[in-house]
Design a protein around this motif. Sequence first.
Motif, PDB file in Angstrom:
ATOM      1  N   LEU A   1      -2.542  11.265  13.443  1.00 10.65           N
ATOM      2  CA  LEU A   1      -3.453  10.168  13.130  1.00 10.65           C
ATOM      3  C   LEU A   1      -4.737  10.656  12.470  1.00 10.65           C
ATOM      4  O   LEU A   1      -5.190  10.095  11.471  1.00 10.65           O
ATOM      5  N   GLU A   2      -5.348  11.693  13.000  1.00  9.58           N
ATOM      6  CA  GLU A   2      -6.610  12.182  12.437  1.00  9.58           C
ATOM      7  C   GLU A   2      -6.426  12.680  11.006  1.00  9.58           C
ATOM      8  O   GLU A   2      -7.255  12.439  10.143  1.00  9.58           O
ATOM      9  N   ALA A   3      -5.322  13.384  10.749  1.00  8.49           N
ATOM     10  CA  ALA A   3      -5.039  13.862   9.395  1.00  8.49           C
ATOM     11  C   ALA A   3      -4.775  12.677   8.465  1.00  8.49           C
ATOM     12  O   ALA A   3      -5.215  12.669   7.316  1.00  8.49           O
ATOM     13  N   TRP A   4      -4.070  11.656   8.979  1.00  7.45           N
ATOM     14  CA  TRP A   4      -3.791  10.471   8.171  1.00  7.45           C
ATOM     15  C   TRP A   4      -5.088   9.797   7.733  1.00  7.45           C
ATOM     16  O   TRP A   4      -5.205   9.369   6.588  1.00  7.45           O
ATOM     17  N   LYS A   5      -6.059   9.712   8.617  1.00  3.20           N
ATOM     18  CA  LYS A   5      -7.331   9.048   8.296  1.00  3.20           C
ATOM     19  C   LYS A   5      -7.987   9.658   7.064  1.00  3.20           C
ATOM     20  O   LYS A   5      -8.609   8.956   6.285  1.00  3.20           O
TER      21      LYS A   5
ATOM     22  N   VAL B   1       0.528   2.681   7.081  1.00  2.00           N
ATOM     23  CA  VAL B   1      -0.748   2.198   7.615  1.00  2.00           C
ATOM     24  C   VAL B   1      -0.689   2.193   9.140  1.00  2.00           C
ATOM     25  O   VAL B   1       0.350   1.886   9.730  1.00  2.00           O
ATOM     26  N   HIS B   2      -1.810   2.500   9.755  1.00  2.00           N
ATOM     27  CA  HIS B   2      -1.937   2.475  11.222  1.00  2.00           C
ATOM     28  C   HIS B   2      -2.698   1.211  11.579  1.00  2.00           C
ATOM     29  O   HIS B   2      -3.826   1.010  11.143  1.00  2.00           O
ATOM     30  N   ARG B   3      -2.074   0.322  12.362  1.00  2.00           N
ATOM     31  CA  ARG B   3      -2.658  -0.971  12.713  1.00  2.00           C
ATOM     32  C   ARG B   3      -2.834  -1.094  14.219  1.00  2.00           C
ATOM     33  O   ARG B   3      -2.044  -0.564  14.991  1.00  2.00           O
ATOM     34  N   ALA B   4      -3.842  -1.835  14.612  1.00  2.00           N
ATOM     35  CA  ALA B   4      -4.057  -2.125  16.023  1.00  2.00           C
ATOM     36  C   ALA B   4      -2.920  -2.986  16.550  1.00  2.00           C
ATOM     37  O   ALA B   4      -2.311  -3.759  15.812  1.00  2.00           O
TER      38      ALA B   4
ATOM     39  N   ALA C   1      -1.384   0.696  19.195  1.00  2.00           N
ATOM     40  CA  ALA C   1      -1.364   0.782  17.740  1.00  2.00           C
ATOM     41  C   ALA C   1       0.079   0.896  17.245  1.00  2.00           C
ATOM     42  O   ALA C   1       0.971   1.289  17.981  1.00  2.00           O
ATOM     43  N   THR C   2       0.261   0.548  15.978  1.00  2.00           N
ATOM     44  CA  THR C   2       1.579   0.567  15.362  1.00  2.00           C
ATOM     45  C   THR C   2       1.464   1.158  13.966  1.00  2.00           C
ATOM     46  O   THR C   2       0.530   0.844  13.231  1.00  2.00           O
ATOM     47  N   TRP C   3       2.419   1.999  13.595  1.00  2.00           N
ATOM     48  CA  TRP C   3       2.539   2.466  12.222  1.00  2.00           C
ATOM     49  C   TRP C   3       3.391   1.453  11.474  1.00  2.00           C
ATOM     50  O   TRP C   3       4.450   1.053  11.954  1.00  2.00           O
ATOM     51  N   VAL C   4       2.922   1.018  10.294  1.00  2.00           N
ATOM     52  CA  VAL C   4       3.677   0.055   9.500  1.00  2.00           C
ATOM     53  C   VAL C   4       3.774   0.515   8.059  1.00  2.00           C
ATOM     54  O   VAL C   4       2.934   1.265   7.572  1.00  2.00           O
ATOM     55  N   PHE C   5       4.828   0.044   7.392  1.00  2.00           N
ATOM     56  CA  PHE C   5       4.949   0.172   5.951  1.00  2.00           C
ATOM     57  C   PHE C   5       4.362  -1.108   5.381  1.00  2.00           C
ATOM     58  O   PHE C   5       4.863  -2.200   5.649  1.00  2.00           O
ATOM     59  N   ASP C   6       3.282  -0.981   4.626  1.00  2.00           N
ATOM     60  CA  ASP C   6       2.542  -2.122   4.095  1.00  2.00           C
ATOM     61  C   ASP C   6       2.725  -2.162   2.581  1.00  2.00           C
ATOM     62  O   ASP C   6       2.332  -1.231   1.885  1.00  2.00           O
ATOM     63  N   TYR C   7       3.328  -3.239   2.079  1.00  2.00           N
ATOM     64  CA  TYR C   7       3.617  -3.347   0.657  1.00  2.00           C
ATOM     65  C   TYR C   7       2.585  -4.168  -0.094  1.00  2.00           C
ATOM     66  O   TYR C   7       2.473  -4.030  -1.302  1.00  2.00           O
ATOM     67  N   GLU C   8       1.868  -5.037   0.603  1.00  2.00           N
ATOM     68  CA  GLU C   8       0.809  -5.838  -0.005  1.00  2.00           C
ATOM     69  C   GLU C   8      -0.398  -5.806   0.925  1.00  2.00           C
ATOM     70  O   GLU C   8      -0.380  -6.457   1.973  1.00  2.00           O
ATOM     71  N   PRO C   9      -1.460  -5.063   0.566  1.00  2.00           N
ATOM     72  CA  PRO C   9      -2.607  -4.889   1.469  1.00  2.00           C
ATOM     73  C   PRO C   9      -3.264  -6.200   1.918  1.00  2.00           C
ATOM     74  O   PRO C   9      -3.774  -6.280   3.024  1.00  2.00           O
ATOM     75  N   GLU C  10      -3.206  -7.237   1.085  1.00  2.00           N
ATOM     76  CA  GLU C  10      -3.870  -8.496   1.447  1.00  2.00           C
ATOM     77  C   GLU C  10      -3.001  -9.410   2.295  1.00  2.00           C
ATOM     78  O   GLU C  10      -3.433 -10.475   2.701  1.00  2.00           O
ATOM     79  N   ALA C  11      -1.763  -8.999   2.590  1.00  2.34           N
ATOM     80  CA  ALA C  11      -0.860  -9.814   3.402  1.00  2.34           C
ATOM     81  C   ALA C  11      -0.250  -8.951   4.497  1.00  2.34           C
ATOM     82  O   ALA C  11      -0.011  -7.766   4.300  1.00  2.34           O
ATOM     83  N   SER C  12       0.004  -9.547   5.657  1.00  5.57           N
ATOM     84  CA  SER C  12       0.629  -8.783   6.738  1.00  5.57           C
ATOM     85  C   SER C  12       2.058  -9.236   7.021  1.00  5.57           C
ATOM     86  O   SER C  12       2.800  -8.539   7.709  1.00  5.57           O
TER      87      SER C  12
END
Length: 130
Positions: free
Chosen positions: A43-47, A70-73, A79-90
Motif C-alpha cells: 500500500l505505501e509503495a502504491w501511494k 485503486v485502493h478504496r475505503a 479497504a478494497t483494491w479495485v480495477f477502476d476504468y472511469e475515475p468519475e464513476a464507481s
Amino acid sequence: MSDAATLQRIRLHLARSREFPEGSARHGYEFVAPLDGAGHIDLEAWKGQRALCTVTRFWGNDAHEHGHLVHRAGGANGATWVFDYEPEASEDDEAGYRFGDHAFAPGEYVSVREEDGDMHTFTVFSVAAV
C-alpha cells in the motif's frame, strides 16, 4: 516506497468454471502493482506510484478495457483494491476479493467481483518486474 517493494506486471487468466471447464487464457487481467518480497501488494509503495499502477481487462472478443488499480475505503479490513476504468464513476469498478491478503505468485488463485456482481476466480499466470 517500501524497501522490498518493486513494480510487477501481474497477469491473471480465468480459472476453470462451468462456462470454461479448462479455464481461459483469453479472459483475464494484466495489471501493474508494487509487490513486497512476499508477493503482497504494498500500500505505501502504491501511494507513491499510483499513476503507474494500470490495468487492462481482456475478455474474449470484447474490446480491451484500460484503467487503474485503486485502493478504496470499505470492504474486508476496511479497504478494497479495485480495477477502476472511469475515475468519475464507481459503478464500473471491479473489486479484487481480499487482494490485500493474497500473495501474487504464479499458480495462486484470486477472485474478482465484476461490475455486474458476478465473482470469477483467476489463476495468477505470471508475475514479472516492470
